[in-house]
Design a protein around this motif. Sequence first.
Motif, PDB file in Angstrom:
ATOM      1  N   MET A   1      10.323  -6.202 -15.035  1.00  0.00           N
ATOM      2  CA  MET A   1      10.483  -4.449 -14.424  1.00  0.00           C
ATOM      3  C   MET A   1       9.031  -3.637 -13.277  1.00  0.00           C
ATOM      4  SD  MET A   1      13.214  -2.668 -13.211  1.00  0.00           S
ATOM      5  CE  MET A   1      12.986  -0.615 -12.983  1.00  0.00           C
ATOM      6  N   SER A   2       8.899  -3.185 -12.426  1.00  0.00           N
ATOM      7  CA  SER A   2       7.474  -2.757 -11.790  1.00  0.00           C
ATOM      8  C   SER A   2       8.344  -0.916 -11.904  1.00  0.00           C
ATOM      9  CB  SER A   2       6.753  -3.296 -11.178  1.00  0.00           C
ATOM     10  OG  SER A   2       5.902  -2.475 -10.744  1.00  0.00           O
ATOM     11  N   ASN A   3       6.941   0.097 -11.973  1.00  0.00           N
ATOM     12  CA  ASN A   3       8.193   1.430 -11.659  1.00  0.00           C
ATOM     13  C   ASN A   3       6.437   1.293 -10.210  1.00  0.00           C
ATOM     14  OD1 ASN A   3       9.607   2.348 -13.019  1.00  0.00           O
ATOM     15  ND2 ASN A   3       7.425   2.828 -14.530  1.00  0.00           N
ATOM     16  N   PHE A   4       5.952   0.632  -9.675  1.00  0.00           N
ATOM     17  CA  PHE A   4       5.434   0.368  -8.598  1.00  0.00           C
ATOM     18  C   PHE A   4       6.103  -0.583  -7.415  1.00  0.00           C
ATOM     19  CE2 PHE A   4       0.913  -0.168 -10.837  1.00  0.00           C
ATOM     20  CZ  PHE A   4       0.970   1.041 -10.687  1.00  0.00           C
ATOM     21  N   SER A   5       5.680   0.219  -6.104  1.00  0.00           N
ATOM     22  CA  SER A   5       6.383   0.018  -4.642  1.00  0.00           C
ATOM     23  C   SER A   5       5.761   0.129  -3.279  1.00  0.00           C
ATOM     24  CB  SER A   5       7.474   0.844  -3.927  1.00  0.00           C
ATOM     25  OG  SER A   5       6.975   2.763  -4.069  1.00  0.00           O
ATOM     26  N   TYR A   6       5.691  -1.380  -2.637  1.00  0.00           N
ATOM     27  CA  TYR A   6       4.663  -1.355  -1.817  1.00  0.00           C
ATOM     28  C   TYR A   6       5.044  -1.758   0.174  1.00  0.00           C
ATOM     29  CZ  TYR A   6       2.773  -2.886  -6.010  1.00  0.00           C
ATOM     30  OH  TYR A   6       2.372  -3.875  -7.004  1.00  0.00           O
ATOM     31  N   LYS A   7       4.533  -1.207   0.762  1.00  0.00           N
ATOM     32  CA  LYS A   7       4.951  -1.774   1.642  1.00  0.00           C
ATOM     33  C   LYS A   7       4.577  -3.117   2.675  1.00  0.00           C
ATOM     34  CE  LYS A   7       4.936   3.486   4.043  1.00  0.00           C
ATOM     35  NZ  LYS A   7       3.757   3.988   5.159  1.00  0.00           N
ATOM     36  N   ASP A   8       4.695  -3.759   3.525  1.00  0.00           N
ATOM     37  CA  ASP A   8       3.941  -4.643   3.964  1.00  0.00           C
ATOM     38  C   ASP A   8       2.357  -4.634   4.116  1.00  0.00           C
ATOM     39  OD1 ASP A   8       6.756  -6.142   2.870  1.00  0.00           O
ATOM     40  OD2 ASP A   8       7.684  -5.387   5.372  1.00  0.00           O
ATOM     41  N   ILE A   9       2.130  -5.624   4.357  1.00  0.00           N
ATOM     42  CA  ILE A   9       0.577  -5.830   4.609  1.00  0.00           C
ATOM     43  C   ILE A   9       0.622  -5.325   5.901  1.00  0.00           C
ATOM     44  CG2 ILE A   9      -1.270  -6.843   5.201  1.00  0.00           C
ATOM     45  CD1 ILE A   9      -1.518  -6.723   1.908  1.00  0.00           C
ATOM     46  N   TYR A  10      -0.394  -4.435   6.371  1.00  0.00           N
ATOM     47  CA  TYR A  10      -0.870  -3.766   7.577  1.00  0.00           C
ATOM     48  C   TYR A  10      -1.529  -3.818   7.983  1.00  0.00           C
ATOM     49  CZ  TYR A  10      -1.233   0.972   6.341  1.00  0.00           C
ATOM     50  OH  TYR A  10      -1.281   1.533   5.379  1.00  0.00           O
ATOM     51  N   ILE A  11      -2.289  -3.970   9.728  1.00  0.00           N
ATOM     52  CA  ILE A  11      -3.842  -4.024   9.856  1.00  0.00           C
ATOM     53  C   ILE A  11      -4.312  -2.598  10.138  1.00  0.00           C
ATOM     54  CG2 ILE A  11      -5.616  -4.960  11.442  1.00  0.00           C
ATOM     55  CD1 ILE A  11      -4.045  -6.931   9.689  1.00  0.00           C
ATOM     56  N   GLU A  12      -5.205  -2.514   9.274  1.00  0.00           N
ATOM     57  CA  GLU A  12      -6.354  -1.321  10.353  1.00  0.00           C
ATOM     58  C   GLU A  12      -7.264  -0.771  10.158  1.00  0.00           C
ATOM     59  OE1 GLU A  12      -6.731   3.397   8.024  1.00  0.00           O
ATOM     60  OE2 GLU A  12      -5.041   2.578   8.041  1.00  0.00           O
ATOM     61  N   ASP A  13      -7.741  -0.917  11.686  1.00  0.00           N
ATOM     62  CA  ASP A  13      -8.931  -0.925  11.943  1.00  0.00           C
ATOM     63  C   ASP A  13      -9.477  -2.861  11.949  1.00  0.00           C
ATOM     64  OD1 ASP A  13      -9.315   1.721  12.924  1.00  0.00           O
ATOM     65  OD2 ASP A  13      -9.492   2.662  11.229  1.00  0.00           O
ATOM     66  N   GLY A  14      -8.466  -3.816  11.869  1.00  0.00           N
ATOM     67  CA  GLY A  14      -9.350  -4.975  11.841  1.00  0.00           C
ATOM     68  C   GLY A  14      -9.242  -4.833  10.229  1.00  0.00           C
ATOM     69  N   LYS A  15      -8.791  -4.422   9.395  1.00  0.00           N
ATOM     70  CA  LYS A  15      -8.528  -4.356   7.463  1.00  0.00           C
ATOM     71  C   LYS A  15      -7.018  -5.192   7.510  1.00  0.00           C
ATOM     72  CE  LYS A  15     -12.781  -2.322   6.278  1.00  0.00           C
ATOM     73  NZ  LYS A  15     -13.296  -1.386   6.122  1.00  0.00           N
ATOM     74  N   ARG A  16      -7.236  -5.431   6.292  1.00  0.00           N
ATOM     75  CA  ARG A  16      -5.314  -5.654   6.282  1.00  0.00           C
ATOM     76  C   ARG A  16      -5.607  -4.890   5.452  1.00  0.00           C
ATOM     77  NH1 ARG A  16      -3.140 -10.493   5.817  1.00  0.00           N
ATOM     78  NH2 ARG A  16      -2.763 -10.384   4.071  1.00  0.00           N
ATOM     79  N   VAL A  17      -4.768  -4.217   4.630  1.00  0.00           N
ATOM     80  CA  VAL A  17      -3.983  -2.526   3.876  1.00  0.00           C
ATOM     81  C   VAL A  17      -2.835  -2.922   2.935  1.00  0.00           C
ATOM     82  CG1 VAL A  17      -4.057  -0.280   4.026  1.00  0.00           C
ATOM     83  CG2 VAL A  17      -5.531  -1.716   5.308  1.00  0.00           C
ATOM     84  N   LEU A  18      -3.245  -2.765   1.861  1.00  0.00           N
ATOM     85  CA  LEU A  18      -2.100  -2.973   0.774  1.00  0.00           C
ATOM     86  C   LEU A  18      -1.731  -1.717   0.315  1.00  0.00           C
ATOM     87  CD1 LEU A  18       0.499  -4.223  -1.150  1.00  0.00           C
ATOM     88  CD2 LEU A  18      -1.620  -5.188  -2.698  1.00  0.00           C
ATOM     89  N   GLU A  19      -0.575  -0.860   0.731  1.00  0.00           N
ATOM     90  CA  GLU A  19      -0.401   0.021   0.578  1.00  0.00           C
ATOM     91  C   GLU A  19       0.294   0.222  -0.905  1.00  0.00           C
ATOM     92  OE1 GLU A  19       1.402   4.004   2.866  1.00  0.00           O
ATOM     93  OE2 GLU A  19       0.450   2.636   3.949  1.00  0.00           O
ATOM     94  N   VAL A  20       0.002   1.260  -2.106  1.00  0.00           N
ATOM     95  CA  VAL A  20       0.738   1.054  -2.972  1.00  0.00           C
ATOM     96  C   VAL A  20       1.311   2.308  -3.147  1.00  0.00           C
ATOM     97  CG1 VAL A  20      -0.355   0.460  -4.414  1.00  0.00           C
ATOM     98  CG2 VAL A  20       1.236   0.372  -5.512  1.00  0.00           C
ATOM     99  N   ASN A  21       2.410   2.664  -4.169  1.00  0.00           N
ATOM    100  CA  ASN A  21       3.495   4.287  -4.709  1.00  0.00           C
ATOM    101  C   ASN A  21       2.636   3.700  -6.415  1.00  0.00           C
ATOM    102  OD1 ASN A  21       4.415   6.142  -5.718  1.00  0.00           O
ATOM    103  ND2 ASN A  21       6.808   4.811  -6.037  1.00  0.00           N
ATOM    104  N   ILE A  22       2.654   3.823  -6.927  1.00  0.00           N
ATOM    105  CA  ILE A  22       2.047   4.057  -8.707  1.00  0.00           C
ATOM    106  C   ILE A  22       3.192   5.061  -8.646  1.00  0.00           C
ATOM    107  CG2 ILE A  22       0.141   3.104  -8.249  1.00  0.00           C
ATOM    108  CD1 ILE A  22      -1.033   5.765  -9.510  1.00  0.00           C
ATOM    109  N   LEU A  23       3.864   6.607  -8.506  1.00  0.00           N
ATOM    110  CA  LEU A  23       4.550   6.440  -9.344  1.00  0.00           C
ATOM    111  C   LEU A  23       7.000   6.342  -9.295  1.00  0.00           C
ATOM    112  CD1 LEU A  23       3.574   9.794  -8.480  1.00  0.00           C
ATOM    113  CD2 LEU A  23       3.344   8.702 -10.331  1.00  0.00           C
ATOM    114  N   PRO A  24       7.023   6.363 -10.377  1.00  0.00           N
ATOM    115  CA  PRO A  24       8.786   5.898 -10.520  1.00  0.00           C
ATOM    116  C   PRO A  24       9.664   6.202  -8.936  1.00  0.00           C
ATOM    117  CG  PRO A  24       8.491   6.389 -12.551  1.00  0.00           C
ATOM    118  CD  PRO A  24       6.738   6.882 -11.696  1.00  0.00           C
ATOM    119  N   GLU A  25       8.959   8.023  -9.534  1.00  0.00           N
ATOM    120  CA  GLU A  25       9.794   9.157  -9.038  1.00  0.00           C
ATOM    121  C   GLU A  25       9.200   9.994  -8.605  1.00  0.00           C
ATOM    122  OE1 GLU A  25      11.840  10.818 -13.121  1.00  0.00           O
ATOM    123  OE2 GLU A  25      12.772   9.789 -11.228  1.00  0.00           O
TER     124      GLU A  25
END
Length: 229
Positions: A1-25
Motif C-alpha cells: 500500500m502506498s500513498n503516492f500516485s504517479y503519471k505515466d512517464i512522459y518526455i519534456e524537452d527531450g528528458k524522461r519525466v516521472l511525475e509524482v504526487n506525495i500526498l494521499p489527499e
Amino acid sequence: MSNFSYKDIYIEDGKRVLEVNILPEKHCNFDCIFCPIGRSYNKVDTQRSFDEMDNSLKELEDMIENHKPELVYINSKGEALVNSKISDILALIKSKGVPVRLLSNGYLLGRDEYAQIAAKCDEVIGEIKAISEEDFQKIQRPIEGYTLKEYISNMILFNKKYEGKFILEVTIIKGYNDTDESVNKIKNVISELSPDKVIVERINDERFKKKLGISDERMDEISKALLDM
C-alpha cells in the motif's frame, strides 16, 4: 500500500519525466475556487505525518530504478512541503542521481524551514494567480492572516538565495488578472522576482473554463506582454 500516485512517464524537452504526487489527499494552505482537485478540507501550513511512508518510499525507489527518469517532478495534491517526509523523499531521489523539480504555490518559501528543503531541489516552481489583495482573499481563500504582499515577498526572498532554477507559473483568470492594469502589475512582480523562466497559463478545466477562461486572442496578447520582457 502506498500513498503516492504517479503519471505515466512522459518526455519534456527531450528528458524522461516521472511525475509524482506525495500526498494521499489534498493538504494545502490555499482553497482556490478553481482548484481541479476540489475543496481544501485539510487547510494546513505545518507538516503532517502520513501512514505507509516506508512503502511509499520503496515504491518511489522502484519507480526510479525501473523507469530511469531524467527528472522527477513532485506535483502534489496541494502543498507538497507539508509532507513531513519531504526531506527523505528528496534525499532518496537525489541518491539515485536524478534531478528534482518541486511545485509549490510559493507561500511557504519565505519560512526558513521550508526554504531549506526547497533549496535542495534543482528546480522550484512558484505561482501567481490573483494580483490584488481583494482577489487573493476571494479566489484563493488562503489561511487566515496570509496576504498577497507577503506571498510575493516570500518568493522574492527565496529566489535571492536559491541556486537552482526558479520557475514562475502565472495563471491568467478572466475578470481577475486579465486587464492591462493587472498584466502590468504581474510584469512588476516578474521584474522583482527575476525568475529563470516564466510560464503563462489559463484556466482549462471544463468546470471553470466558461466563467474564468480567457479567449485565445487575449491569451496571446498577455503571453507576449509577459514573456517578451
